[in-house]
Each structure stands twice: as structure tokens, then as C-alpha cells.
Write a protein that holds these residues in place. Structure first.
Motif, PDB file in Angstrom:
ATOM      1  N   MET A 388       0.831  -1.210   0.000  1.00 45.83           N
ATOM      2  CA  MET A 388       0.000   0.000   0.000  1.00 45.83           C
ATOM      3  C   MET A 388       0.868   1.265   0.000  1.00 45.83           C
ATOM      4  O   MET A 388       0.598   2.221  -0.731  1.00 45.83           O
ATOM      5  CB  MET A 388      -0.928   0.009   1.221  1.00 45.83           C
ATOM      6  CG  MET A 388      -2.003  -1.062   1.220  1.00 45.83           C
ATOM      7  SD  MET A 388      -3.169  -0.934  -0.158  1.00 45.83           S
ATOM      8  CE  MET A 388      -2.620  -2.300  -1.185  1.00 45.83           C
ATOM      9  N   PHE A 389       1.927   1.262   0.812  1.00 46.76           N
ATOM     10  CA  PHE A 389       2.831   2.421   0.848  1.00 46.76           C
ATOM     11  C   PHE A 389       3.516   2.618  -0.509  1.00 46.76           C
ATOM     12  O   PHE A 389       3.719   3.745  -0.960  1.00 46.76           O
ATOM     13  CB  PHE A 389       3.888   2.251   1.943  1.00 46.76           C
ATOM     14  CG  PHE A 389       3.356   2.452   3.339  1.00 46.76           C
ATOM     15  CD1 PHE A 389       2.448   3.470   3.625  1.00 46.76           C
ATOM     16  CD2 PHE A 389       3.756   1.625   4.380  1.00 46.76           C
ATOM     17  CE1 PHE A 389       1.956   3.655   4.917  1.00 46.76           C
ATOM     18  CE2 PHE A 389       3.278   1.812   5.671  1.00 46.76           C
ATOM     19  CZ  PHE A 389       2.365   2.834   5.940  1.00 46.76           C
ATOM     20  N   SER A 390       3.874   1.500  -1.150  1.00 46.63           N
ATOM     21  CA  SER A 390       4.527   1.589  -2.455  1.00 46.63           C
ATOM     22  C   SER A 390       3.577   2.140  -3.504  1.00 46.63           C
ATOM     23  O   SER A 390       3.945   3.012  -4.306  1.00 46.63           O
ATOM     24  CB  SER A 390       5.051   0.213  -2.872  1.00 46.63           C
ATOM     25  OG  SER A 390       5.735   0.284  -4.103  1.00 46.63           O
ATOM     26  N   LEU A 391       2.342   1.638  -3.520  1.00 47.66           N
ATOM     27  CA  LEU A 391       1.346   2.138  -4.478  1.00 47.66           C
ATOM     28  C   LEU A 391       1.060   3.618  -4.250  1.00 47.66           C
ATOM     29  O   LEU A 391       0.800   4.362  -5.198  1.00 47.66           O
ATOM     30  CB  LEU A 391       0.050   1.330  -4.364  1.00 47.66           C
ATOM     31  CG  LEU A 391       0.090  -0.097  -4.922  1.00 47.66           C
ATOM     32  CD1 LEU A 391      -1.173  -0.864  -4.517  1.00 47.66           C
ATOM     33  CD2 LEU A 391       0.224  -0.087  -6.443  1.00 47.66           C
ATOM     34  N   ALA A 392       1.112   4.044  -2.990  1.00 43.91           N
ATOM     35  CA  ALA A 392       0.864   5.452  -2.676  1.00 43.91           C
ATOM     36  C   ALA A 392       2.055   6.337  -3.037  1.00 43.91           C
ATOM     37  O   ALA A 392       1.921   7.566  -3.080  1.00 43.91           O
ATOM     38  CB  ALA A 392       0.538   5.597  -1.186  1.00 43.91           C
ATOM     39  N   GLY A 393       3.220   5.715  -3.276  1.00 46.40           N
ATOM     40  CA  GLY A 393       4.397   6.494  -3.643  1.00 46.40           C
ATOM     41  C   GLY A 393       5.121   7.085  -2.453  1.00 46.40           C
ATOM     42  O   GLY A 393       5.663   8.198  -2.527  1.00 46.40           O
ATOM     43  N   ILE A 394       5.145   6.359  -1.357  1.00 44.40           N
ATOM     44  CA  ILE A 394       5.788   6.850  -0.136  1.00 44.40           C
ATOM     45  C   ILE A 394       7.219   6.302  -0.070  1.00 44.40           C
ATOM     46  O   ILE A 394       7.425   5.097  -0.208  1.00 44.40           O
ATOM     47  CB  ILE A 394       4.991   6.422   1.109  1.00 44.40           C
ATOM     48  CG1 ILE A 394       3.613   7.108   1.094  1.00 44.40           C
ATOM     49  CG2 ILE A 394       5.743   6.757   2.390  1.00 44.40           C
ATOM     50  CD1 ILE A 394       2.674   6.659   2.183  1.00 44.40           C
ATOM     51  N   PRO A 395       8.236   7.185   0.122  1.00 38.64           N
ATOM     52  CA  PRO A 395       9.613   6.688   0.213  1.00 38.64           C
ATOM     53  C   PRO A 395       9.816   5.913   1.500  1.00 38.64           C
ATOM     54  O   PRO A 395       9.084   6.138   2.461  1.00 38.64           O
ATOM     55  CB  PRO A 395      10.445   7.993   0.196  1.00 38.64           C
ATOM     56  CG  PRO A 395       9.512   9.068   0.665  1.00 38.64           C
ATOM     57  CD  PRO A 395       8.136   8.638   0.231  1.00 38.64           C
TER      58      PRO A 395
END
Length: 495
Positions: A388-395
Motif C-alpha cells: 500500500m505504501f509503495s502504491l501510494a508512492g511513499i519513500p
């Protein structure tokens, strides 16, 4: 007599086709409910094929075969390698789910998955309109059959019918557009089409009219708005193992035929098709992100997420040609290639968790089904949170770098419309972060609806751990994969 170069250019397709038929016959003698022998031989086939493709891609050679109808180049071989790995991982995650629902009784799932992969290979290797279309039809027909595999399941049957009707319409669009291109240029070969368009001796209006239909057909296969209608219904209605098979590897094939048709064949028309892709990108980002907020079904939410992610992917393809200048083409197209590869990796992880949470008589499809997941299985909750963090674009996850590379390609163009698009994409990503973070909140802060611990199959545990680790590792060290994408795109553009 088939020459040696032709066999070399098509060896992955030949090997996969032979093994698909062998596994089909082998399965006739398998009586176990889990189809263990079929499963092991299928995974071995995909694993060996991936290694061979990676070795061939590393050599950097471009080979044309069968009279120029088939091409074997680093771009195609890497995409085929990743598609084979995506199919392998999908089957590892999906086997327990399929066993619980008696979907392995006839062994069709493994065979259809291999024939769908064969269609992907043919699409990626095609350097001719007819070869690309044949690969597309093999893929889509296999997918229709897989979606309808649970014959006693009304939702799956309905999803298959919707997919079939809309898919036939999209195939008609694409075929009609390609026929107009053939009528205008007098050739089915992509290299000859490129030369004919570049000569400017062809009626431009006919070309653009055909191009509209080609782009519409490609947008459907990619799942871009407003040709996205099938995605939410098919993702939700299909058995989750089939949803993963449809959601992952075929996206690599869709990207490949965009590169083959629009870049290799119709780059002189870039000013026309880039405008169309810009509209598709804006619509996809808007529709995908806003519609996903209202979803309570996890698979449907991820379907709308896919639409928005494809909108981001298209942004990279916009910046390849600026005012007739192709200096930024390699960086822009490689950013899109990096994006689609990392998106598939993230999709495997997120749907893998849904698959492994589901059990006999229970579909883990609602967001509320993940309530308190961290207390039941920290592994599942951690993998889903990373996805989910990756899909949201969170480093520092890979989704952040994928989005950043696409935005950098837009900004490098130094064109005001592209700068506006980049700002719009960032705003849409902020909206998208809401529904991704909502899933994390439910897993970690809501009270669990069930307290029973979850048993994780050994092979799935290993693959899922590697999957999540790659999302973090490629985010911290993206240089290797990005360099691979740049080299593959540069080689394609130079031949």
C-alpha cells in the motif's frame, strides 16, 4: 525451410508452446486433488524459461526472424522474463485458493495460464500487425476462459461475459485501426510502416483516423479511462487467483505493444498519439483515484487503483518526443518501463495477501476483512502495508522512485503543459494516498473480527517475503533495474 535466426528469435515461444502441450497431456494422468505434479512441472518450466530469457536479454542482441515478423531484443526479452516470473508467483500464491474451491479438478488453470503467457510472449515479440493481434487474441481468449473457470459461481460467469463483450469490442477497435494503417502505408511490417509514415507520402488524415482506433484498443487493454469499464467488474467477479493472473503479467504485454505499435511503428505520428495519451492519462488519474475512495470491496478498490496507476504510466510515454525532438525518448520510455515492472511486483504482493487470507467458504475481499490483521499475522500485515505504501508512492519504497522517474521525464521536457500535468499527477497521488492508508489503518488499529492465527504455506511464505523485500530493496537501490530499462529502450530505439 525455417532458417536458424528465425528459430533463435522465437525459441521462448516454441519452448513455452511445447511445454504447455506436454503439461496438458501430463495432467491427464494426475489424480491428486492438488495437481502437485502438474504444479511442479509448470513452475519448473516458468523458472527455466525466466533464466534463459534473462541470459538472452543480457547479451543485448537484436534478432529478426520469420521475414521480419518476429523480433527478439533486450526490451522484449526482459519483459517476457518478468512476465514469466509474474505468472510463476501468481500460481504459487493462487494454488491453495484454487484447491479450496475445487478449481484444480481438471488442471485447466495451469494450462490456461501457460497459454495466456504464450499470448503475452507473442505480443511482445511481434514486429508485424498480424503477429501482435494473434498474440493478443490468444491472451484474451485464455483470460476469458480463466475468469469463467468456476462454472457454479454466478459472479465469475457474469464477469466473464462482461469481459468477453467489452474485450471483443476493443479487439474490433484495434483491428480496424490496424487495417486502416495497412491501407494507408501498404505494409503490415512495423519497420516498413515507420518508413512509410516518415516519408510523408501517406495521407495524414487516414493515418490519424486509424491511430484513434489503435489508441482506443490499446487503452482498453491497459485499462485506461474511459475504456476502463471492465476492470472493476472483472477484478471483483473473477476468482482471486484469476484476478491476479489478469492483473499482473498482461500489463507488461500491454506496455510492450504500445512500445511496438506507437514507438517502433508510428513514432513520426507522436504529436498526434501523445495528445490522445494525455487525455487518457488525465481521465485515468481522475476516475481511478476518485472512484477508489468510495469502494469497500478490496479487489474493486485495487481495480480503480490500477486505472490510476496506468494513468501515471502513460505520463512517461508523453514526454518521449518534444517539438519533434527525440533526445529525451530513452529516459521517458525507460521510466514507463520501470513503472510497469514495479507496479506488477506490487500487484503480486497485494493480491497475494488477499489470496492467502481467503480460505474455503470465505473470500477475504472486503477491506473490513483485514481488521486487526497485524495481531493475527504480522507477516501478512507487513507485506500488505509495504504494498500500500509503495502504491501510494511513499519513500523509501520502489513506488516512490517509479513515480519520481516519470515526473522527472515530464519536467525534463520544460514544456508548460507537461509541467501542469506533473502537478496534476502529484495532486491525484495525494488523493490516492487516502484509500491506500485506510487499508493500513484497518490492519493495524481496528479490532480484529477473527482471532484464529493464520497458517502460511511454506512456498508462499518464502515468495511473499522475497516479494516484499524487493519492494524495499528496489526503492533503496533502483539504479540496477533503471539501468536495465534504459539500455533495453536505447537498444530498441537504435534498431
Amino acid at each position: 525451410m525455417v532458417d536458424k535466426l528465425s528459430l533463435i528469435s522465437a525459441y521462448p515461444e516454441i519452448l513455452l508452446g511445447i511445454m504447455a502441450c506436454v503439461i496438458l497431456l501430463l495432467d491427464l494422468g494426475v489424480t491428486s486433488a492438488g495437481r502437485r505434479l502438474t504444479y511442479v512441472v509448470t513452475l519448473c518450466t516458468l523458472g527455466v524459461l525466466s533464466l534463459m530469457l534473462a541470459d538472452t536479454a543480457s547479451s543485448g542482441q537484436t534478432v529478426y526472424g520469420f521475414g521480419g515478423m518476429v523480433v527478439s531484443d533486450p526490451l522484449g526479452n526482459w519483459l517476457k522474463c518478468f512476465a514469466a516470473l509474474a505468472t510463476l508467483v501468481s500460481l504459487v500464491y493462487g494454488r491453495p485458493y484454487a484447491m479450496d474451491r475445487n478449481m484444480l479438478a481438471g488442471g485447466e488453470l495451469f494450462t490456461l495460464a501457460l497459454f495466456a503467457l504464450l499470448g503475452i510472449f507473442v505480443m511482445i515479440s511481434g514486429s508485424n500487425f498480424l503477429v501482435i493481434y494473434l498474440g493478443l487474441e490468444l491472451l484474451t481468449l485464455s483470460c476469458y476462459a480463466m475468469v469463467a473457470l468456476r462454472r457454479d459461481h454466478a459472479a465469475a460467469t457474469e464477469a466473464a461475459m462482461k469481459y468477453f463483450v467489452l474485450g471483443a469490442l476493443a479487439s474490433g477497435f484495434l483491428l480496424y485501426g490496424l487495417s486502416m494503417m495497412y491501407g494507408a502505408t501498404g505494409s503490415l511490417d512495423l519497420n516498413e510502416v515507420f518508413k512509410a509514415i516518415a516519408s510523408r507520402q501517406v495521407n495524414h488524415q487516414v493515418l490519424v483516423f486509424g491511430l484513434v482506433f489503435v489508441v482506443a484498443g490499446l487503452a482498453f487493454k491497459l485499462g485506461a479511462a474511459p475504456f476502463h469499464m471492465w476492470i472493476p467488474d472483472v477484478y471483483q467477479g473473477a476468482p482471486t487467483v484469476v484476478t491476479l493472473l489478469v492483473a499482473a503479467a498482461p500489463k507488461l504485454a500491454a506496455f510492450a505493444i504500445i512500445m511496438r505499435l506507437l514507438v517502433e511503428g508510428m513514432l513520426p505520428l507522436a504529436i498526434d498519439w501523445q495528445q490522445m495519451l494525455a487525455m487518457l492519462s488525465i481521465a485515468s488519474l481522475l476516475v481511478g483515484n476518485l472512484a477508489a475512495i468510495a469502494q469497500t470491496n478490496l479487489k474493486r478498490m485495487l481495480a480503480f487503483s490500477t486505472i490510476s496507476q496506468m494513468g501515471f504510466l502513460l505520463l512517461g510515454l508523453l514526454a518521449g518526443v518534444v517539438n519533434g525532438n527525440t533526445l529525451g525518448a530513452a529516459s521517458a520510455y525507460s521510466a514507463s518501463m520501470f513503472y510497469v515492472i514495479t507496479y506488477v511486483l506490487t500487484t503480486l504482493g497485494s493480491f497475494g495477501v488477499i489470496l492467502l487470507l481467503s480460505r474455503s467458504g470465505f473470500e477475504s475481499e472486503e477491506i473490513t476483512d483485514l481488521a486487526g490483521l497485524n495481531q493475527r499475522s504480522p507477516l501478512y500485515a507487513g507485506v500488505m502495508a509495504v504494498c500500500m505504501f509503495s502504491l501510494a508512492g511513499i519513500p523509501p519504497l520502489v513506488g516512490f522512485y517509479a513515480k519520481l522517474s516519470v515526473l522527472q521525464a515530464l519536467l525534463a521536457s520544460q514544456q508548460t503543459p507537461y509541467l501542469v500535468l506533473a502537478v496534476f499527477a502529484v495532486l491525484m497521488s495525494l488523493i490516492g494516498a487516502f484509500y491506500y492508508l485506510r487499508v493500513v489503518k484497518v490492519m493495524y488499529f481496528d479490532a480484529p473480527l477473527q482471532t484464529a492465527p493464520l497458517a502460511v504455506p511454506g512456498d508462499a511464505r518464502v515468495v511473499m517475503s522475497i516479494n516484499a523485500a524487493l519492494l524495499l530493496l528496489l526503492g533503496l537501490l533502483p539504479g540496477g533495474l533503471m539501468a536495465l530499462c534504459v539500455q533495453a529502450v536505447q537498444k530498441m530505439l537504435s534498431t
